[in-house]
Design a protein around this motif. Structure first.
Motif, PDB file in Angstrom:
ATOM      1  N   ASN A   1       1.076  -1.089   0.014  1.00  0.00           N
ATOM      2  CA  ASN A   1       0.395   0.195   0.255  1.00  0.00           C
ATOM      3  C   ASN A   1       0.791   1.207   0.355  1.00  0.00           C
ATOM      4  O   ASN A   1       1.335   1.760   1.117  1.00  0.00           O
ATOM      5  CB  ASN A   1      -1.101  -0.148   1.491  1.00  0.00           C
ATOM      6  CG  ASN A   1      -1.880   1.187   1.799  1.00  0.00           C
ATOM      7  OD1 ASN A   1      -2.364   1.484   0.032  1.00  0.00           O
ATOM      8  ND2 ASN A   1      -2.050   1.456   2.170  1.00  0.00           N
ATOM      9  N   MET A   2       1.286   1.131  -0.994  1.00  0.00           N
ATOM     10  CA  MET A   2       2.567   2.624  -1.547  1.00  0.00           C
ATOM     11  C   MET A   2       1.874   3.869  -1.533  1.00  0.00           C
ATOM     12  O   MET A   2       1.436   3.930  -1.951  1.00  0.00           O
ATOM     13  CB  MET A   2       3.645   2.184  -2.931  1.00  0.00           C
ATOM     14  CG  MET A   2       4.328   0.851  -1.902  1.00  0.00           C
ATOM     15  SD  MET A   2       4.914   0.308  -3.875  1.00  0.00           S
ATOM     16  CE  MET A   2       5.609  -0.995  -3.434  1.00  0.00           C
ATOM     17  N   ASN A   3       2.804   5.297  -0.826  1.00  0.00           N
ATOM     18  CA  ASN A   3       2.378   5.621  -1.354  1.00  0.00           C
ATOM     19  C   ASN A   3       2.885   6.615  -2.406  1.00  0.00           C
ATOM     20  O   ASN A   3       4.282   7.332  -2.072  1.00  0.00           O
ATOM     21  CB  ASN A   3       2.270   7.541   0.230  1.00  0.00           C
ATOM     22  CG  ASN A   3       2.081   8.090   0.042  1.00  0.00           C
ATOM     23  OD1 ASN A   3       1.743   8.739  -0.841  1.00  0.00           O
ATOM     24  ND2 ASN A   3       2.812   8.908   1.168  1.00  0.00           N
ATOM     25  N   LEU A   4       2.447   6.527  -3.506  1.00  0.00           N
ATOM     26  CA  LEU A   4       2.768   7.020  -4.728  1.00  0.00           C
ATOM     27  C   LEU A   4       2.569   8.747  -5.590  1.00  0.00           C
ATOM     28  O   LEU A   4       3.395   8.941  -6.151  1.00  0.00           O
ATOM     29  CB  LEU A   4       2.152   6.196  -5.964  1.00  0.00           C
ATOM     30  CG  LEU A   4       2.645   4.647  -5.683  1.00  0.00           C
ATOM     31  CD1 LEU A   4       1.384   3.673  -6.893  1.00  0.00           C
ATOM     32  CD2 LEU A   4       3.313   4.010  -5.755  1.00  0.00           C
ATOM     33  N   ASP A   5       2.428   9.298  -4.316  1.00  0.00           N
ATOM     34  CA  ASP A   5       2.082  10.921  -4.981  1.00  0.00           C
ATOM     35  C   ASP A   5       3.358  11.390  -4.568  1.00  0.00           C
ATOM     36  O   ASP A   5       2.860  12.012  -4.736  1.00  0.00           O
ATOM     37  CB  ASP A   5       0.977  11.377  -3.566  1.00  0.00           C
ATOM     38  CG  ASP A   5      -0.313  10.701  -4.173  1.00  0.00           C
ATOM     39  OD1 ASP A   5      -0.692  10.106  -5.230  1.00  0.00           O
ATOM     40  OD2 ASP A   5      -0.997  10.827  -3.233  1.00  0.00           O
ATOM     41  N   LEU A   6       4.326  10.788  -3.641  1.00  0.00           N
ATOM     42  CA  LEU A   6       5.532  11.168  -3.077  1.00  0.00           C
ATOM     43  C   LEU A   6       6.644  10.750  -3.884  1.00  0.00           C
ATOM     44  O   LEU A   6       7.266  11.471  -4.443  1.00  0.00           O
ATOM     45  CB  LEU A   6       6.498  10.871  -2.031  1.00  0.00           C
ATOM     46  CG  LEU A   6       5.120  11.702  -0.703  1.00  0.00           C
ATOM     47  CD1 LEU A   6       4.949  11.428   0.594  1.00  0.00           C
ATOM     48  CD2 LEU A   6       5.557  13.012  -1.307  1.00  0.00           C
TER      49      LEU A   6
ATOM     50  N   ALA B   1       8.256   7.630   4.373  1.00  0.00           N
ATOM     51  CA  ALA B   1       7.047   8.116   4.425  1.00  0.00           C
ATOM     52  C   ALA B   1       6.114   7.230   2.887  1.00  0.00           C
ATOM     53  O   ALA B   1       5.451   6.581   2.109  1.00  0.00           O
ATOM     54  CB  ALA B   1       6.929   9.657   3.414  1.00  0.00           C
ATOM     55  N   LEU B   2       7.301   7.159   1.418  1.00  0.00           N
ATOM     56  CA  LEU B   2       6.693   5.750   0.818  1.00  0.00           C
ATOM     57  C   LEU B   2       6.553   4.730   1.262  1.00  0.00           C
ATOM     58  O   LEU B   2       5.220   3.838   0.166  1.00  0.00           O
ATOM     59  CB  LEU B   2       8.071   5.810  -0.057  1.00  0.00           C
ATOM     60  CG  LEU B   2       8.551   6.999  -1.254  1.00  0.00           C
ATOM     61  CD1 LEU B   2      10.073   6.848  -1.680  1.00  0.00           C
ATOM     62  CD2 LEU B   2       6.859   6.978  -2.288  1.00  0.00           C
ATOM     63  N   VAL B   3       6.697   3.310   1.743  1.00  0.00           N
ATOM     64  CA  VAL B   3       6.732   2.150   1.776  1.00  0.00           C
ATOM     65  C   VAL B   3       6.565   1.883   3.347  1.00  0.00           C
ATOM     66  O   VAL B   3       6.174   0.610   3.569  1.00  0.00           O
ATOM     67  CB  VAL B   3       8.007   1.240   1.282  1.00  0.00           C
ATOM     68  CG1 VAL B   3       7.618   1.835  -0.835  1.00  0.00           C
ATOM     69  CG2 VAL B   3       8.893   0.948   1.448  1.00  0.00           C
ATOM     70  N   GLY B   4       6.672   2.704   4.167  1.00  0.00           N
ATOM     71  CA  GLY B   4       6.439   2.111   6.170  1.00  0.00           C
ATOM     72  C   GLY B   4       7.661   1.347   6.052  1.00  0.00           C
ATOM     73  O   GLY B   4       8.955   1.491   5.682  1.00  0.00           O
ATOM     74  N   PRO B   5       7.388   1.194   7.759  1.00  0.00           N
ATOM     75  CA  PRO B   5       8.932   0.662   8.091  1.00  0.00           C
ATOM     76  C   PRO B   5       9.863  -0.351   7.266  1.00  0.00           C
ATOM     77  O   PRO B   5       8.509  -0.886   6.839  1.00  0.00           O
ATOM     78  CB  PRO B   5       8.498   0.639   9.503  1.00  0.00           C
ATOM     79  CG  PRO B   5       7.125   0.967   9.322  1.00  0.00           C
ATOM     80  CD  PRO B   5       6.627   1.237   8.213  1.00  0.00           C
ATOM     81  N   LEU B   6      10.892  -0.156   7.015  1.00  0.00           N
ATOM     82  CA  LEU B   6      11.749  -1.517   6.598  1.00  0.00           C
ATOM     83  C   LEU B   6      12.708  -1.761   7.351  1.00  0.00           C
ATOM     84  O   LEU B   6      14.341  -1.525   7.317  1.00  0.00           O
ATOM     85  CB  LEU B   6      12.253  -1.521   4.947  1.00  0.00           C
ATOM     86  CG  LEU B   6      10.917  -0.554   4.179  1.00  0.00           C
ATOM     87  CD1 LEU B   6      11.802  -0.692   3.169  1.00  0.00           C
ATOM     88  CD2 LEU B   6      10.314  -2.778   4.365  1.00  0.00           C
ATOM     89  N   SER B   7      12.580  -2.096   9.215  1.00  0.00           N
ATOM     90  CA  SER B   7      13.147  -2.025  10.163  1.00  0.00           C
ATOM     91  C   SER B   7      14.038  -3.220  10.253  1.00  0.00           C
ATOM     92  O   SER B   7      15.348  -2.249  10.090  1.00  0.00           O
ATOM     93  CB  SER B   7      13.064  -2.693  11.822  1.00  0.00           C
ATOM     94  OG  SER B   7      11.730  -1.604  11.918  1.00  0.00           O
ATOM     95  N   PHE B   8      14.736  -4.020   9.246  1.00  0.00           N
ATOM     96  CA  PHE B   8      15.677  -4.955   9.368  1.00  0.00           C
ATOM     97  C   PHE B   8      16.223  -4.967   7.660  1.00  0.00           C
ATOM     98  O   PHE B   8      17.268  -5.690   7.596  1.00  0.00           O
ATOM     99  CB  PHE B   8      15.009  -6.522   9.621  1.00  0.00           C
ATOM    100  CG  PHE B   8      15.158  -6.616  11.300  1.00  0.00           C
ATOM    101  CD1 PHE B   8      16.414  -6.196  11.683  1.00  0.00           C
ATOM    102  CD2 PHE B   8      14.525  -6.728  11.368  1.00  0.00           C
ATOM    103  CE1 PHE B   8      16.526  -6.357  13.625  1.00  0.00           C
ATOM    104  CE2 PHE B   8      13.574  -6.974  13.116  1.00  0.00           C
ATOM    105  CZ  PHE B   8      15.239  -7.127  14.087  1.00  0.00           C
ATOM    106  N   LEU B   9      15.707  -4.156   6.557  1.00  0.00           N
ATOM    107  CA  LEU B   9      16.716  -4.428   5.637  1.00  0.00           C
ATOM    108  C   LEU B   9      17.700  -3.834   4.973  1.00  0.00           C
ATOM    109  O   LEU B   9      18.287  -4.299   4.693  1.00  0.00           O
ATOM    110  CB  LEU B   9      15.640  -3.220   4.394  1.00  0.00           C
ATOM    111  CG  LEU B   9      15.978  -3.748   3.052  1.00  0.00           C
ATOM    112  CD1 LEU B   9      15.580  -4.878   1.988  1.00  0.00           C
ATOM    113  CD2 LEU B   9      14.727  -2.653   2.037  1.00  0.00           C
TER     114      LEU B   9
END
Length: 321
Positions: free
Chosen positions: A177-182, A241-249
């Protein structure tokens, strides 16, 4: 050197193949030209969002590890993701569900500015004094994340239903559910951040030697650290803001890049950690689409990241169970 060249060529080739597969996987069996255009129109912005977020998270993690001189810590572990979500919650709680700061551009500018301020405060109060003490930094990250998450939960419980729905829409950003507006705003900022990191590669190599060694080599240590913390705050704000938290990436990809290339050349690490992040994200999403989304990619990332974190701790401290 020849081995590194082969590895570099292999990773670049694999990244290209994965990008092509991600774009074409939905085209199997499609015969309508209109459907083909619609799929490409939908997939391409998502490809850009995944690329931007993956590259920025790994680059920010790499630079952050240089500043704190530790391979375990990443910005996410010190609560950068939680800070972003808390900012969104406070904006809606104080100003209501209809305000000009909900505009994606204004919201991004404010969130990034506040994250930079919080980051600099953390540097002055915490990082500058405890950057070599991993236990204290992890505890501070845990406390900050827990506090902010509890504060967010409390504010959500006393919000009006309209405010809560607007907040949920704003913070439920994820890989599905990406924020594609940004995307169009984020892409040039990503390029700028990567260029800045790349141009400062030599300084980052010196920073990674530690404060005393960096100062002895003539580097303005505090000035450079503050500058790069600002870059990190901007990068994490965009990615979250784009894809949310990616803690361990960042933890997985940056350490994997170090293991593959076994170098302290930050130009190589910046470029190929970004490419590995793109491969990891796109390949993971493509495989999940093929098998029918039996789980979500963040769950897999967190599972692998948690196991890898244990492995690094055991390896670095020579603990054998």
């Amino acid at each position: 050197m020849a081995q590194n060249k082969k590895l570099q060529t292999g990773i670049i080739s694999l990244a290209i193949i994965v990008i092509i597969c991600y774009m074409l996987i939905k085209l199997i069996g499609v015969r309508s030209l209109f459907a083909l255009k619609m799929i490409v129109k939908v997939r391409f912005p998502k490809l850009l969002a995944l690329t931007v977020s993956g590259v920025l998270v790994t680059s920010a993690s790499l630079v952050f590890q240089s500043i704190v001189n530790n391979r375990i810590l990443t910005p996410s572990m010190l609560g950068f993701d939680a800070i972003y979500i808390a900012i969104q919650t406070i904006i809606i709680f104080l100003l209501g569900s209809v305000n000009f700061l909900l505009n994606p551009i204004y919201n991004f500018i404010l969130s990034t500015g506040l994250m930079i301020i919080v980051t600099l405060i953390m540097y002055r109060l915490v990082l500058q004094k405890s950057k070599n003490n991993v236990v204290i930094l992890l505890l501070i990250g845990l406390i900050l994340t827990t506090f902010l998450n509890n504060m967010v939960t409390f504010l959500q419980s006393i919000m009006s239903p309209d405010e809560y729905l607007n907040l949920s829409a704003g913070i439920s950003i994820s890989l599905t559910n990406m924020n594609l507006d940004l995307v169009l705003i984020a892409l040039p900022i990503m390029i700028t951040c990567i260029v800045l990191f790349y141009c400062d590669a030599k300084r980052l190599e010196i920073i990674s030697l530690g404060e005393d060694n960096a100062i002895n080599l003539g580097l303005s240590y505090n000035k450079e650290v503050i500058k790069h913390l600002i870059y990190i705050a901007i990068s994490m704000a965009i990615a979250t803001a784009l894809v949310g938290p990616l803690s361990f990436l960042g933890l997985i990809v940056v350490n994997l890049t170090r293991e593959i290339f076994k170098t302290n050349n930050y130009k190589i690490l910046i470029i190929f950690s970004g490419l590995l992040a793109i491969i990891f994200l796109l390949l993971g999403i493509t495989i999940l689409e093929i098998v029918g989304h039996i789980t979500t990619l963040p769950v897999i990332i967190n599972l692998i990241g948690g196991i890898y974190l244990f492995y690094i701790v055991i390896k670095e401290n020579k603990i054998w169970l």
